[in-house]
Design a protein around this motif. Structure first.
Motif, PDB file in Angstrom:
ATOM      1  N   ILE A   1      -4.284  16.501   5.711  1.00  0.00           N
ATOM      2  CA  ILE A   1      -4.781  15.418   4.864  1.00  0.00           C
ATOM      3  C   ILE A   1      -4.786  15.842   3.398  1.00  0.00           C
ATOM      4  O   ILE A   1      -4.431  15.054   2.508  1.00  0.00           O
ATOM      5  N   ASP A   2      -5.156  17.075   3.123  1.00  0.00           N
ATOM      6  CA  ASP A   2      -5.202  17.560   1.747  1.00  0.00           C
ATOM      7  C   ASP A   2      -3.802  17.609   1.146  1.00  0.00           C
ATOM      8  O   ASP A   2      -3.598  17.215  -0.013  1.00  0.00           O
ATOM      9  N   GLN A   3      -2.815  18.074   1.917  1.00  0.00           N
ATOM     10  CA  GLN A   3      -1.453  18.154   1.402  1.00  0.00           C
ATOM     11  C   GLN A   3      -0.898  16.767   1.095  1.00  0.00           C
ATOM     12  O   GLN A   3      -0.268  16.541   0.051  1.00  0.00           O
ATOM     13  N   ARG A   4      -1.124  15.826   1.991  1.00  0.00           N
ATOM     14  CA  ARG A   4      -0.644  14.464   1.777  1.00  0.00           C
ATOM     15  C   ARG A   4      -1.375  13.825   0.598  1.00  0.00           C
ATOM     16  O   ARG A   4      -0.788  13.055  -0.170  1.00  0.00           O
ATOM     17  N   TYR A   5      -2.653  14.129   0.468  1.00  0.00           N
ATOM     18  CA  TYR A   5      -3.438  13.603  -0.656  1.00  0.00           C
ATOM     19  C   TYR A   5      -2.872  14.118  -1.980  1.00  0.00           C
ATOM     20  O   TYR A   5      -2.689  13.352  -2.929  1.00  0.00           O
ATOM     21  N   ASN A   6      -2.566  15.388  -2.029  1.00  0.00           N
ATOM     22  CA  ASN A   6      -2.013  15.987  -3.249  1.00  0.00           C
ATOM     23  C   ASN A   6      -0.605  15.477  -3.553  1.00  0.00           C
ATOM     24  O   ASN A   6      -0.194  15.408  -4.711  1.00  0.00           O
ATOM     25  N   ASP A   7       0.126  15.118  -2.493  1.00  0.00           N
ATOM     26  CA  ASP A   7       1.491  14.610  -2.668  1.00  0.00           C
ATOM     27  C   ASP A   7       1.532  13.097  -2.873  1.00  0.00           C
ATOM     28  O   ASP A   7       2.621  12.516  -2.984  1.00  0.00           O
ATOM     29  N   ASN A   8       0.353  12.455  -2.877  1.00  0.00           N
ATOM     30  CA  ASN A   8       0.265  10.990  -3.039  1.00  0.00           C
ATOM     31  C   ASN A   8       1.059  10.257  -1.964  1.00  0.00           C
ATOM     32  O   ASN A   8       1.828   9.330  -2.256  1.00  0.00           O
ATOM     33  N   LYS A   9       0.876  10.678  -0.718  1.00  0.00           N
ATOM     34  CA  LYS A   9       1.558  10.031   0.395  1.00  0.00           C
ATOM     35  C   LYS A   9       0.550   9.274   1.261  1.00  0.00           C
ATOM     36  O   LYS A   9      -0.571   9.717   1.467  1.00  0.00           O
ATOM     37  N   SER A  10       0.996   8.157   1.782  1.00  0.00           N
ATOM     38  CA  SER A  10       0.105   7.248   2.498  1.00  0.00           C
ATOM     39  C   SER A  10      -0.243   7.749   3.898  1.00  0.00           C
ATOM     40  O   SER A  10       0.552   8.439   4.552  1.00  0.00           O
ATOM     41  N   LEU A  11      -1.428   7.341   4.325  1.00  0.00           N
ATOM     42  CA  LEU A  11      -1.968   7.740   5.630  1.00  0.00           C
ATOM     43  C   LEU A  11      -2.644   6.535   6.263  1.00  0.00           C
ATOM     44  O   LEU A  11      -3.315   5.766   5.574  1.00  0.00           O
ATOM     45  N   ILE A  12      -2.443   6.358   7.556  1.00  0.00           N
ATOM     46  CA  ILE A  12      -3.237   5.398   8.325  1.00  0.00           C
ATOM     47  C   ILE A  12      -4.036   6.198   9.338  1.00  0.00           C
ATOM     48  O   ILE A  12      -3.460   6.935  10.143  1.00  0.00           O
ATOM     49  N   PHE A  13      -5.347   6.055   9.300  1.00  0.00           N
ATOM     50  CA  PHE A  13      -6.239   6.862  10.135  1.00  0.00           C
ATOM     51  C   PHE A  13      -7.146   5.918  10.915  1.00  0.00           C
ATOM     52  O   PHE A  13      -7.734   5.003  10.344  1.00  0.00           O
ATOM     53  N   THR A  14      -7.240   6.121  12.229  1.00  0.00           N
ATOM     54  CA  THR A  14      -8.127   5.284  13.036  1.00  0.00           C
ATOM     55  C   THR A  14      -9.139   6.156  13.769  1.00  0.00           C
ATOM     56  O   THR A  14      -8.808   7.252  14.226  1.00  0.00           O
TER      57      THR A  14
ATOM     58  N   ARG B   1     -11.181  12.871   0.787  1.00  0.00           N
ATOM     59  CA  ARG B   1      -9.773  12.563   0.543  1.00  0.00           C
ATOM     60  C   ARG B   1      -9.328  11.296   1.262  1.00  0.00           C
ATOM     61  O   ARG B   1      -8.488  10.553   0.748  1.00  0.00           O
ATOM     62  N   ILE B   2      -9.868  11.068   2.452  1.00  0.00           N
ATOM     63  CA  ILE B   2      -9.487   9.861   3.188  1.00  0.00           C
ATOM     64  C   ILE B   2     -10.040   8.612   2.503  1.00  0.00           C
ATOM     65  O   ILE B   2      -9.353   7.600   2.362  1.00  0.00           O
ATOM     66  N   TYR B   3     -11.296   8.688   2.065  1.00  0.00           N
ATOM     67  CA  TYR B   3     -11.938   7.506   1.502  1.00  0.00           C
ATOM     68  C   TYR B   3     -11.410   7.176   0.108  1.00  0.00           C
ATOM     69  O   TYR B   3     -11.421   6.019  -0.304  1.00  0.00           O
ATOM     70  N   HIS B   4     -10.954   8.191  -0.623  1.00  0.00           N
ATOM     71  CA  HIS B   4     -10.449   7.924  -1.963  1.00  0.00           C
ATOM     72  C   HIS B   4      -9.101   7.213  -1.893  1.00  0.00           C
ATOM     73  O   HIS B   4      -8.185   7.627  -1.209  1.00  0.00           O
ATOM     74  N   ASN B   5      -8.994   6.113  -2.606  1.00  0.00           N
ATOM     75  CA  ASN B   5      -7.746   5.355  -2.693  1.00  0.00           C
ATOM     76  C   ASN B   5      -7.295   4.815  -1.330  1.00  0.00           C
ATOM     77  O   ASN B   5      -6.095   4.686  -1.072  1.00  0.00           O
ATOM     78  N   SER B   6      -8.272   4.513  -0.462  1.00  0.00           N
ATOM     79  CA  SER B   6      -7.943   3.960   0.852  1.00  0.00           C
ATOM     80  C   SER B   6      -8.545   2.569   1.014  1.00  0.00           C
ATOM     81  O   SER B   6      -9.632   2.285   0.503  1.00  0.00           O
ATOM     82  N   VAL B   7      -7.834   1.732   1.751  1.00  0.00           N
ATOM     83  CA  VAL B   7      -8.369   0.443   2.175  1.00  0.00           C
ATOM     84  C   VAL B   7      -9.153   0.691   3.460  1.00  0.00           C
ATOM     85  O   VAL B   7      -8.591   1.147   4.460  1.00  0.00           O
TER      86      VAL B   7
ATOM     87  N   PHE C   1       0.830  -1.205   0.000  1.00  0.00           N
ATOM     88  CA  PHE C   1       0.000   0.000   0.000  1.00  0.00           C
ATOM     89  C   PHE C   1       0.867   1.258   0.000  1.00  0.00           C
ATOM     90  O   PHE C   1       0.477   2.296  -0.562  1.00  0.00           O
ATOM     91  N   LEU C   2       2.053   1.169   0.596  1.00  0.00           N
ATOM     92  CA  LEU C   2       2.985   2.299   0.571  1.00  0.00           C
ATOM     93  C   LEU C   2       3.556   2.496  -0.829  1.00  0.00           C
ATOM     94  O   LEU C   2       3.672   3.628  -1.306  1.00  0.00           O
ATOM     95  N   GLU C   3       3.904   1.401  -1.462  1.00  0.00           N
ATOM     96  CA  GLU C   3       4.463   1.485  -2.808  1.00  0.00           C
ATOM     97  C   GLU C   3       3.432   2.024  -3.799  1.00  0.00           C
ATOM     98  O   GLU C   3       3.789   2.692  -4.775  1.00  0.00           O
ATOM     99  N   LYS C   4       2.148   1.738  -3.509  1.00  0.00           N
ATOM    100  CA  LYS C   4       1.078   2.198  -4.399  1.00  0.00           C
ATOM    101  C   LYS C   4       0.488   3.537  -3.956  1.00  0.00           C
ATOM    102  O   LYS C   4      -0.489   4.005  -4.531  1.00  0.00           O
ATOM    103  N   ASN C   5       1.083   4.136  -2.923  1.00  0.00           N
ATOM    104  CA  ASN C   5       0.616   5.425  -2.391  1.00  0.00           C
ATOM    105  C   ASN C   5      -0.844   5.351  -1.938  1.00  0.00           C
ATOM    106  O   ASN C   5      -1.608   6.303  -2.111  1.00  0.00           O
ATOM    107  N   GLN C   6      -1.203   4.234  -1.336  1.00  0.00           N
ATOM    108  CA  GLN C   6      -2.558   4.046  -0.830  1.00  0.00           C
ATOM    109  C   GLN C   6      -2.602   4.325   0.672  1.00  0.00           C
ATOM    110  O   GLN C   6      -1.564   4.384   1.339  1.00  0.00           O
ATOM    111  N   SER C   7      -3.803   4.491   1.202  1.00  0.00           N
ATOM    112  CA  SER C   7      -3.983   4.771   2.625  1.00  0.00           C
ATOM    113  C   SER C   7      -4.865   3.702   3.261  1.00  0.00           C
ATOM    114  O   SER C   7      -5.440   2.850   2.573  1.00  0.00           O
TER     115      SER C   7
END
Length: 276
Positions: A201-214, A238-244, A106-112
């Motif tokens: 969250i918006d900056q990381r989303y624009n930079d295609n960087k992964s996030l883990i949110f609980t 932004r959180i839901y897009h491209n996130s597991v 998920f990191l390699e694919k820039n997913q969250s």
């Protein structure tokens, strides 16, 4: 005789000094053992000897880097290992999915990853922190924070006019873990600062960087919890897009452990009572 000893001592000191200058810390400390081992091995040639030194130094440097990344990640102690997670206690959790995430693709694919539940103690933080530890061990710069600490820190940055500098702390790492949204009532006192969470969250989303949110706040309640429906909608988008998305439905493991402890002491107390 003394001149010879002094010359040998000076050579050794110069050798270790050069090793440290080049960053060869293990060789500086263990060169004599390495030389002795090479002398005792009749099959070891010059190349094998140098290769063994390089491999030892490389492994030591990698370990130092891992320790540096773990320290810089601010992961709470004790560190959480995925192997310690009790999957049997949470039968509704897809173990294969978690193991797939542990591969860090998920990191390699820039997913969250979004870990959510309506109950506390179901293992969201354990999984998040375990994945973050794996990221550190695989050379990825990682940062852990709770949601309330993040908002408080950035709010302080607004007050001190250091917001941009503080923002970089959360936007630069390859992986950011934002844990426990909804667990700290302090968040409710600063709901007007929800836009600060959005900025990260918006900056990381624009930079295609992964996030883990609980979080234990249901999606429908995010707007009320954060106090800003428009900003909340943008955060969710932004959180839901491209996130597991992993929804854990189960009981609290901490409560289970507490009940087991009470039973254990209850049995001991009953056995210890004298017969009437």
């Amino acid at each position: 005789m003394n001149k010879g000893k002094n010359k040998t001592l000076q050579q050794k000191e110069q050798f270790t000094e050069n090793c440290r200058y080049l960053g060869l810390k293990v060789l500086a400390e263990q060169y004599q053992q390495m030389v002795d081992k090479a002398n005792s091995d009749n099959n070891m040639g010059y190349f094998e000897f140098i290769q063994a030194i390089i491999q030892t130094e490389s492994a030591a440097k990698k370990q130092r880097q891992i320790e540096y990344l773990i320290s810089g990640s601010k992961l709470p102690q004790p560190l959480k290992l995925l192997g310690d997670f009790d999957f049997d206690f949470q039968p509704n959790l897809d173990r294969r999915l978690i193991m797939d995430l542990a591969s860090l693709q998920f990191l390699e694919k820039n997913q969250s990853i979004l870990l959510t539940s309506t109950n506390n103690g179901v293992g969201k933080s354990h999984i998040a922190r375990s994945l973050a530890l794996l990221a550190c061990q695989n050379g990825h710069k990682t940062l852990y924070t709770t949601c309330s600490d993040l908002i408080l820190d950035l709010n302080q940055g607004v007050f001190e006019k250091t917001l941009e500098k503080r923002m970089k702390k959360y936007t630069n790492p390859e992986l950011l873990v934002v844990d426990e949204m909804g667990n700290d009532r302090l968040e409710l006192q600063i709901v007007k600062e929800a836009h600060l969470l959005f900025k990260v969250i918006d900056q990381r989303y624009n930079d295609n960087k992964s996030l883990i949110f609980t979080t234990n706040v249901e999606e429908a309640d995010w707007a009320e919890f954060l106090g800003d429906p428009i900003t909340t909608s943008a955060i969710l988008d932004r959180i839901y897009h491209n996130s597991v998305i992993i929804r854990i439905k189960g009981e609290s493991y901490r409560r289970f452990q507490s009940e087991q402890l009470q039973k254990e002491y209850g049995v001991q107390n009953n056995e210890g009572k004298p017969e009437q």
